[in-house]
Design a protein around this motif. Structure first.
Motif, PDB file in Angstrom:
ATOM      1  N   ARG A   1       0.311  -1.402  -0.337  1.00  0.00           N
ATOM      2  CA  ARG A   1      -0.068  -0.074   0.175  1.00  0.00           C
ATOM      3  C   ARG A   1       0.842   1.072   0.446  1.00  0.00           C
ATOM      4  N   VAL A   2       0.354   1.838  -0.925  1.00  0.00           N
ATOM      5  CA  VAL A   2       0.903   3.375  -0.789  1.00  0.00           C
ATOM      6  C   VAL A   2       0.481   4.814  -0.767  1.00  0.00           C
ATOM      7  N   TRP A   3       1.026   5.697   0.296  1.00  0.00           N
ATOM      8  CA  TRP A   3       0.506   6.896   0.673  1.00  0.00           C
ATOM      9  C   TRP A   3       0.518   7.705   0.118  1.00  0.00           C
ATOM     10  N   ASP A   4      -0.021   8.954  -1.304  1.00  0.00           N
ATOM     11  CA  ASP A   4      -0.104   9.674  -2.406  1.00  0.00           C
ATOM     12  C   ASP A   4      -1.339  10.898  -2.054  1.00  0.00           C
ATOM     13  N   SER A   5      -0.910  11.672  -2.819  1.00  0.00           N
ATOM     14  CA  SER A   5      -1.399  12.652  -2.685  1.00  0.00           C
ATOM     15  C   SER A   5      -3.096  12.411  -2.982  1.00  0.00           C
ATOM     16  N   ASN A   6      -3.171  11.176  -3.496  1.00  0.00           N
ATOM     17  CA  ASN A   6      -5.269  10.706  -3.812  1.00  0.00           C
ATOM     18  C   ASN A   6      -5.261   9.428  -2.302  1.00  0.00           C
ATOM     19  N   THR A   7      -4.825   8.951  -1.682  1.00  0.00           N
ATOM     20  CA  THR A   7      -5.377   8.082  -0.399  1.00  0.00           C
ATOM     21  C   THR A   7      -6.161   9.279   0.438  1.00  0.00           C
ATOM     22  N   PHE A   8      -6.245  10.121   0.690  1.00  0.00           N
ATOM     23  CA  PHE A   8      -6.829  10.799   1.491  1.00  0.00           C
ATOM     24  C   PHE A   8      -7.989  11.670   1.554  1.00  0.00           C
ATOM     25  N   THR A   9      -9.679  11.776   1.742  1.00  0.00           N
ATOM     26  CA  THR A   9     -10.314  12.543   0.918  1.00  0.00           C
ATOM     27  C   THR A   9     -10.528  13.744   2.140  1.00  0.00           C
ATOM     28  N   ASP A  10     -10.772  15.224   1.479  1.00  0.00           N
ATOM     29  CA  ASP A  10     -10.395  16.364   1.970  1.00  0.00           C
ATOM     30  C   ASP A  10     -11.396  15.939   3.414  1.00  0.00           C
ATOM     31  N   ASP A  11     -12.013  15.594   3.736  1.00  0.00           N
ATOM     32  CA  ASP A  11     -12.231  15.233   5.383  1.00  0.00           C
ATOM     33  C   ASP A  11     -11.831  14.327   6.260  1.00  0.00           C
TER      34      ASP A  11
ATOM     35  N   LYS B   1     -12.113  14.552  17.583  1.00  0.00           N
ATOM     36  CA  LYS B   1     -10.594  15.676  18.642  1.00  0.00           C
ATOM     37  C   LYS B   1     -11.240  14.828  20.501  1.00  0.00           C
ATOM     38  N   ARG B   2     -10.374  15.137  20.981  1.00  0.00           N
ATOM     39  CA  ARG B   2     -10.156  14.849  22.474  1.00  0.00           C
ATOM     40  C   ARG B   2     -10.061  13.103  22.190  1.00  0.00           C
ATOM     41  N   GLN B   3     -10.986  12.517  23.206  1.00  0.00           N
ATOM     42  CA  GLN B   3     -10.989  10.867  22.845  1.00  0.00           C
ATOM     43  C   GLN B   3     -10.643  10.365  20.829  1.00  0.00           C
ATOM     44  N   LEU B   4     -11.530  11.075  20.429  1.00  0.00           N
ATOM     45  CA  LEU B   4     -11.773  10.633  19.325  1.00  0.00           C
ATOM     46  C   LEU B   4     -10.051  11.602  18.624  1.00  0.00           C
ATOM     47  N   LEU B   5      -9.478   9.895  17.503  1.00  0.00           N
ATOM     48  CA  LEU B   5      -8.212  10.306  17.126  1.00  0.00           C
ATOM     49  C   LEU B   5      -8.468  10.884  15.340  1.00  0.00           C
ATOM     50  N   CYS B   6      -7.668  11.457  15.656  1.00  0.00           N
ATOM     51  CA  CYS B   6      -7.574  11.675  13.663  1.00  0.00           C
ATOM     52  C   CYS B   6      -5.569  12.074  13.094  1.00  0.00           C
ATOM     53  N   MET B   7      -5.661  11.040  12.608  1.00  0.00           N
ATOM     54  CA  MET B   7      -4.366  10.190  11.682  1.00  0.00           C
ATOM     55  C   MET B   7      -3.519  10.939  12.966  1.00  0.00           C
ATOM     56  N   PRO B   8      -3.349   9.440  13.610  1.00  0.00           N
ATOM     57  CA  PRO B   8      -2.661   9.448  15.225  1.00  0.00           C
ATOM     58  C   PRO B   8      -1.393   8.400  14.185  1.00  0.00           C
TER      59      PRO B   8
END
Length: 833
Positions: free
Chosen positions: A406-416, A493-500
């Motif tokens: 698996r490769v991480w590039d500019s198309n891997t994630f959406t704006d959300d 946020k808080r107990q939720l995480l965003c891309m740890p």
């Protein structure tokens, strides 16, 4: 009959022959011990004075130097001699060499007291008559044998002298132990200094708290026996607290800075590996209308705490330990002596001090080419793919977190911040390989979307998945998920995480760097029970506590009316990409895009130190690992070339670890993503994660020429194992042998002394002299006088000499004649019997 002027000896004044032998044997034994060991009461006093000095300006610093002629001496008594109230304070320092060597004095504010880096503060005072004596058996070692050849007394005069003021002759008296016999029983004393040298005190404020803290990670424990605080007119109180995050043991010193600033005995303070030193200086500026800065003049302020210490060390070299917890614009850090067992160099490679080239610091890569693995060794065609994280265990095994195609590039994630491809990787993503590259285990199938960070802690793995927005604790033996933080595909946020991005674990505390879309450090506490659900959708086993914030901005020269006092604004961390722990359990975070390394205080809840020098590298920091003494190893990349950097405790670059692949036919070192250091400190593992090809990931293995000092580095004969300090068994055996040898030597000396004494007494006894004439002067002087004074007291001898108007020689001659007559009479008596 004899013509001796002495009356015949009385019977009760004579001593029997066996008793004489015993007495002479004891006298000989005591004399031998005195000649061998020396007189234990021998001491020396050095008086240091400014002679006829007249201060001509405000805040004038004057130094007096004195060269130590004795090879080794231990200072143990200090007494201030202050003549005028113009003296603000005085400090006594040990130096390798002073800036100026003179018989009088020299000004030393700008140039300092000592030349070079061999400088140690020993004592300080600010009032006349202050006398301090170290505890019994403790002294400060000085002299050429220690490297400190000079004493320098620095005196700070507040104001110029008025014309009517007489010249000043203030100074101090220092008492030394110079007898070698006592050196073995003395413990070297030293100094621990906590000081802040870059802060301001706002005007019109009743309370300003200047606080800082350091982590002590040397394997040598310290014990304080006296302390002193120092501040100027705004100072209220200075405090220093020592505590350990893993224990409840705490100790604290505190003193009003407006009281006499002298050394106060305090045997309670102990500092050991993993201790946090937290210092505070409090000020009251309600009567001052200007901002006060830290500085050397009486118009400035200072924040100093001095703690006299002894080391619990096995080193036999006489040395004076000097430790410092320093705080400045970039935060706080520790400095250590060279023989403390840690590496905290503050000087760049091949730097020059006063024109003299210093020794080189920093690890060097071996000349042999590094190993580059794209997969496990052996016949298997298994490939790692992009290697996002690496760690090692105590057995020398290497744990890798791989993306397996698996490769991480500019198309891997959406704006959300949601992954476009939400399918789980169907292959094992966690691999355990030996130091030879052999595959020993693999787990993590059908579990992750985008692997990122991995940390090994107490036989469990903590990993982060930036695609799932979750953190997992996984058993290394079964691969079973034990705990979960965050919700699957629910960034927040808080107990939720965003891309740890990474995890660090200290006891029951779990620190998660949240990087790409939230930029914070989330703090969780491990909770027993509450097993995760089968789909691993929801958090389980971890309680969210709080977030650690970025550093507050530097203090403003004037208070901002729009900010309430006590409330600070904080800068964002900007993509915290990796997180590690120092020995005190404090998170060390690498900010990828800001190119900084932050050290956080869990107690304060914010960053307390930042390494900013790496901003000049123009490379993003992907990972930073703590070594010892505050130094760190960093991997960075500018998208064209990767680099490995050694960073000092204060944040300066010590060295670049050169990687030259041109002549070794190796692939380019471009995309370093994570690093790990082997337990023995001799190998650096770098995970490479980048490139467009799914199989372009690699593991780089760099062998070091010299061993790097890591947190598990032993010192001298001290072994650090699983957080406990024990003594090397070889050292114990050596000490036992040495003790037995000393006992045997003492018995041998005693036997030889007794035999020699007995032989001497037998040879010179009256029996052997009977029947022979006794020439004058044949007997030793001490033996003759002992015989005379046994029968006749000294006072009676003086009376006889006075009555006969005889000289001392005549009295002695008469005594010999009388003793000869006495021996002849005893011989005749024995013959008739």
């Amino acid at each position: 009959m004899s013509n001796s002027p002495f009356p015949p000896p009385s019977c009760h004044g004579a001593v029997s022959h066996p008793m004489r032998r015993i007495m002479w044997t004891v006298l000989i034994f005591v004399e031998v011990l005195r000649l061998v060991g020396g007189d234990p009461s021998i001491e020396k006093v050095i008086s240091m004075r400014v002679r006829n000095f007249i201060a001509q300006k405000h805040d004038q610093y004057v130094c007096v130097s004195r060269k130590l002629e004795t090879e080794l001496a231990y200072a143990h008594t200090f007494q201030a001699k202050v003549e005028l109230n113009h003296v603000h304070h005085m400090l006594l320092m040990a130096c390798g060499a002073p800036f100026v060597e003179t018989d009088t004095f020299y000004e030393c504010r700008e140039m300092g007291a000592c030349a070079g880096h061999d400088e140690a503060i020993i004592w300080g005072s600010r009032r006349d008559g202050d006398r301090f004596t170290t505890p019994n058996g403790v002294g400060f070692p000085l002299g050429p044998k220690t490297g400190f050849r000079y004493l320098v007394l620095q005196i700070h005069y507040k104001n110029p002298f008025p014309p009517s003021e007489p010249p000043d002759n203030s100074g101090a008296d220092i008492g030394f132990i110079v007898n070698k016999r006592r050196f073995k029983s003395l413990t070297p004393g030293g100094m621990f200094i906590a000081a802040h040298f870059d802060y301001t005190v706002p005007p019109n404020r009743a309370k300003t708290d200047v606080g800082f803290e350091c982590c002590y990670d040397a394997p040598i424990s310290l014990k304080g026996f006296a302390y002193r605080v120092h501040a100027h007119s705004l100072g209220v109180r200075n405090t220093m607290e020592v505590f350990n995050n893993d224990t409840d043991k705490k100790s604290k010193i505190s003193r009003d800075t407006q009281k006499p600033q002298i050394f106060i005995p305090n045997p309670e303070m102990e500092i050991s590996k993993g201790s946090v030193i937290s210092a505070h200086c409090f000020y009251n500026s309600t009567n001052r209308q200007r901002t006060t800065r830290c500085g050397f003049t009486q118009a400035d302020e200072m924040c100093n705490i001095y703690l006299m210490i002894t080391e619990n060390s096995n080193t036999k070299k006489p040395h004076m330990p000097s430790y410092m917890c320093l705080a400045g614009r970039r935060g706080s850090y520790m400095t250590y002596p060279d023989d403390s067992g840690v590496s905290s160099s503050e000087y760049p490679v091949q730097s020059r001090v006063n024109g003299v080239k210093t020794k080189e610091y920093g690890p060097k890569i071996s000349k042999e080419p590094p190993l580059v693995w794209s997969g496990p060794t052996g016949p298997s065609s298994l490939k790692f793919g992009h290697v996002s994280a690496v760690d090692t265990d105590q057995q020398g095994n290497i744990w890798l977190f791989c993306r397996r195609g698996r490769v991480w590039d500019s198309n891997t994630f959406t704006d959300d911040n949601l992954p476009v491809d939400t399918r789980l990787i169907q292959e094992d993503t966690i691999m355990k390989v030996s130091h030879k590259g052999e595959l020993k285990a693999k787990i993590g199938k059908n579990l992750f979307i985008m692997p990122h960070g991995l940390t090994l802690s107490e036989n469990t793995l903590w990993v982060t998945d930036t695609g799932r927005h979750q953190v997992f604790q996984i058993s290394v033996s079964t691969g079973k998920v034990l705990r979960v933080a965050g919700r699957k595909l629910k960034p927040g946020k808080r107990q939720l995480l965003c891309m740890p991005t990474d995890v660090a674990v200290s006891g029951k505390m779990v620190y998660v760097s949240v990087g790409y879309c939230d930029e914070r450090v989330a703090v969780f506490r491990i909770q027993e029970g509450n097993k995760p659900d089968s789909e691993l959708q929801n958090p389980s086993g971890l309680d969210y506590l709080r977030d650690l914030l970025g550093p507050s901005p530097p203090p403003r020269p004037l208070p901002d009316p729009h900010i309430t006092p006590g409330i600070r604004s904080h800068r964002p961390l900007r993509l915290p990409h990796s997180i590690d722990l120092d020995p005190c359990g404090r998170p060390v975070v690498a900010s990828r895009t800001l190119r900084r390394i932050y050290t956080f205080s869990p107690k304060r809840g914010e960053a307390i130190h930042v390494s900013e020098t790496l901003r000049m590298e123009q490379s993003q920091i992907f990972s930073a690992k703590y070594l010892s003494g505050g130094t760190k190893i960093v991997v960075a990349s500018n998208s064209a070339r990767g680099s490995i950097i050694h960073v000092s405790a204060s944040g300066d670059i010590i060295s670049h670890i050169n990687i030259n692949n041109s002549s070794q036919k190796l692939p380019p070192f471009v995309h370093p993503h994570d690093l790990a250091i082997s337990q023995d400190g001799r190998t650096i593992y770098v995970a490479e994660c980048g490139g467009t090809s799914p199989t372009s990931g690699r593991l780089w293995i760099f062998r070091m020429e010299t061993q790097m000092k890591t947190q598990l580095e032993p010192h001298d004969s001290v072994i650090v194992t699983d957080g406990e300090v024990t003594v090397d068994p070889n050292l114990l055996q050596m000490l036992e042998i040495r003790t037995l040898a000393m006992i045997a030597l003492g018995l041998l000396i005693l036997i030889i002394t007794v035999v020699l004494g007995y032989v001497m007494v037998s040879v010179w006894s009256p029996k052997h002299l009977s029947g022979r004439p006794l020439p004058e002067g044949k007997l030793p002087r001490w033996m003759t006088m002992a015989s005379v004074t046994t029968a006749y007291p000294v006072g009676e001898m003086k009376q006889i000499a006075g009555d006969n108007n005889s000289s001392i020689d005549e009295v002695e001659s008469a005594a010999l004649s009388a003793l000869g007559d006495q021996l002849n009479l005893e011989s005749e008596h024995e013959t008739s019997a």
